[in-house]
Design a protein around this motif. Structure first.
Motif, short mmCIF file in Angstrom:
data_model
loop_
_atom_site.label_atom_id
_atom_site.label_comp_id
_atom_site.label_asym_id
_atom_site.label_seq_id
_atom_site.Cartn_x
_atom_site.Cartn_y
_atom_site.Cartn_z
N GLN A 1 46.24 53.26 -42.44
CA GLN A 1 44.80 53.35 -42.24
C GLN A 1 44.50 54.79 -41.86
N ASP A 2 43.61 55.42 -42.61
CA ASP A 2 43.28 56.78 -42.19
C ASP A 2 41.90 56.80 -41.52
N HIS A 3 41.53 57.93 -40.99
CA HIS A 3 40.26 58.10 -40.27
C HIS A 3 39.54 59.26 -40.91
N THR B 1 35.75 63.82 -43.75
CA THR B 1 36.73 64.89 -43.93
C THR B 1 37.79 64.40 -44.91
N GLY B 2 38.80 65.21 -45.11
CA GLY B 2 39.93 64.75 -45.92
C GLY B 2 40.79 63.74 -45.19
N GLY B 3 40.60 63.60 -43.88
CA GLY B 3 41.39 62.66 -43.07
C GLY B 3 41.79 63.34 -41.76
N ILE C 1 45.52 58.31 -57.39
CA ILE C 1 46.68 58.28 -58.31
C ILE C 1 47.85 59.05 -57.72
N ARG C 2 47.97 59.01 -56.41
CA ARG C 2 48.90 59.87 -55.66
C ARG C 2 49.05 59.27 -54.27
N MET C 3 49.91 59.88 -53.45
CA MET C 3 49.98 59.45 -52.06
C MET C 3 48.75 59.97 -51.32
N GLY C 4 48.41 59.33 -50.22
CA GLY C 4 47.30 59.80 -49.40
C GLY C 4 47.75 60.93 -48.49
N ASP C 5 46.81 61.72 -48.05
CA ASP C 5 47.09 62.75 -47.07
C ASP C 5 46.02 62.61 -45.99
N PRO C 6 46.30 62.13 -44.81
CA PRO C 6 47.59 62.14 -44.09
C PRO C 6 48.41 60.85 -44.12
N GLU C 7 48.07 59.86 -44.97
CA GLU C 7 48.83 58.60 -44.94
C GLU C 7 50.30 58.80 -45.29
N CYS C 8 50.56 59.73 -46.22
CA CYS C 8 51.94 59.98 -46.65
C CYS C 8 52.82 60.38 -45.46
N1 GLY Z 1 43.31 60.31 -46.83
C1 GLY Z 1 42.57 60.06 -47.98
C2 GLY Z 1 43.12 60.54 -49.24
O1 GLY Z 1 44.23 61.03 -49.32
O2 GLY Z 1 42.44 60.39 -50.25
#
Ligand code: GLY
Ligand code: AMP
Length: 422
Positions: free
Chosen positions: A209-211, A223-225, A284-291
């Motif tokens: 879960q990101d924020h 934001t981007g996370g 279509i990729r890993m999430g950032d910061p989820e990765c």
């Molecule tokens: N954290 C959201 C994204 O990578 O799209």
């Protein structure tokens, strides 16, 4: 084996970190990388959208497999380009990348294949969009069709606000978007569900879960996370069966039917409403910061996983996850997500222990004269494991407090919803 990771964020640093743990890595390059990847890989400072340059670097370093971190090169067709030259790449081709690159493509695919998603309309002109808007219930979600670096979505509480956003998008605010999508507002809790996919099979690749909001309590602009945790407390066996059956399976089948089987990481952004999953978006990729949090919990050798996935033999490995919790807190430059401070020195990073439970993944940093400076909005990811979420967060907060950086800020409440519901 020799590997190349494309990208320069915390996501790519965490992938390099996990790859480096594999005994089978001979050479690792990161294109272009950051001050963190520099310590574990060779950074190659070239433009990742210049595919000829990327190919040259890959040839020069005898790279066996390329992992593409961010969406833009994927949407522009880097996989098609490198595959044609005989290079093995983890990621979807240009056609399949439309799942993220065009929200209209994704929504049409959902409609044709009965995949649960918010009700929607797609419009190329203002008057049609306004007619639809007049019949809609507020709030309504207005989205740009193409890539917009996380800025193309607005949740509008009034017709006037929605009109303004529609106009902005149709007037070309986001170069990649000529169309606007109007979408029903879904209530519920969000869950990020990851899969790793090859032509023959796929496997669960963690939940998180990101924020996205900049402020504590999920307030302020997107934001981007600002931080993430894993696993998500929402995911259970029953829900996972529904996610696979109603969302992932029909999507992968649809891509096969279109002649473009999906390969690579697939990130489903879901809204869970009364126990039912709805697809908000695909990445279509890993999430950032989820990765970053997933890489800390991954127990299986990442190189082996990627080697098999790029040979369409993913079914030969079982991907295992640690049962611990992980949190990453993003340390940002003051001003972010608007105009932010750059080239500001960050001190005391060496005071933070770096082990299997605590890592700092760099994002917008560079090194000069053995000192670390900020260059991006999201700068460092302070990432820690813990027996439970509270412990993980406390570990991360203890580490962050040791950093001396007057121009930085962070959210102290990452994981607050899950911690409150305990
Ligand atoms: N954290 C959201 C994204 O990578 O799209
Ligand atoms: P997207 O870029 O499509 O993931 O949207 C960004 C964020 O906007 C999501 O993570 C959600 O928080 C929110 N969002 C997008 N679409 C909807 C929707 N239909 N209903 C409620 N929230 C949404």
């Amino acid at each position: 084996m020799n590997l190349a990771v494309i990208g320069s964020g915390g996501r790519e640093h965490s992938i390099c970190y996990r790859l480096k743990e594999s005994g089978k890595i001979k050479k690792l390059i990161c294109i272009p990388g950051n001050a963190g990847t520099k310590n574990i890989a060779e950074n190659i400072n070239i433009n990742i959208l210049d595919f000829n340059e990327v190919y040259k670097a890959i040839k020069n370093h005898n790279i066996d497999i390329v992992i593409v971190g961010p969406e833009e090169p994927l949407v522009n067709g880097i996989v098609d380009f490198l595959n044609k030259k005989g290079i093995r790449v983890l990621g979807p081709n240009k056609f399949a990348s439309q799942l993220e690159g065009s929200k209209a493509f994704m929504k049409d695919l959902c409609k044709k294949n009965n995949i649960p998603t918010a009700k929607f309309g797609i419009f190329g002109n203002f008057d049609d969009a306004i007619n639809f808007l007049k019949k809609s219930i507020m709030p309504i979600v207005v989205k740009a069709d193409g890539l917009a670096a996380g800025k193309g979505v607005a949740i509008c509480n009034s017709i006037n606000e929605a009109k303004e956003k529609i106009k902005e998008i149709l007037d070309g605010k986001f170069k990649s978007s000529k169309k606007v999508i109007l979408e029903e507002f879904l209530k519920g809790e969000e869950l990020s569900y990851f899969a790793l996919v090859d032509k023959n099979s796929y496997q669960f690749f963690g939940s998180a879960q990101d924020h996205k909001k900049v402020g504590e309590g999920d307030t302020g602009p997107n934001t981007g996370g600002m931080g993430a945790y894993s696993p998500s407390n929402l995911l259970n066996e029953e829900l996972e069966i529904k996610i696979k059956k109603k969302i992932i399976d029909p999507t992968l089948q649809a891509m096969k039917n279109l002649g473009h089987p999906y390969r690579g990481f697939l990130y489903a952004g879901l809204m869970i409403s009364e126990g039912e999953p709805y697809l908000i978006e695909y990445n279509i990729r890993m999430g950032d910061p989820e990765c970053q949090v997933l890489m800390m919990r991954l127990e299986t050798d990442l190189l082996e996983i990627i080697d098999l996935a790029t040979k369409d033999r993913l079914n030969e490995v079982k991907i295992e996850w640690s049962k611990t919790n992980c949190i990453t807190i993003v340390l940002c430059a003051k001003g972010y997500p608007d105009k932010y401070i750059k080239n500001s020195e960050i001190k005391n990073l060496n005071l933070i222990k770096s082990d299997n439970s605590n890592q700092i993944f760099h994002a917008g940093t560079y090194e000069k004269n053995k000192k670390i400076f900020s260059i991006g909005g999201r700068v460092l990811n302070i990432t820690s494991l813990g027996k439970d979420l509270i412990k993980a967060r406390n570990n991360s907060l203890l580490n962050i407090k040791k950093i001396k950086w007057k121009d930085g800020f962070y959210r102290k409440d990452i994981g607050w919803r899950a911690i409150k519901n305990k």
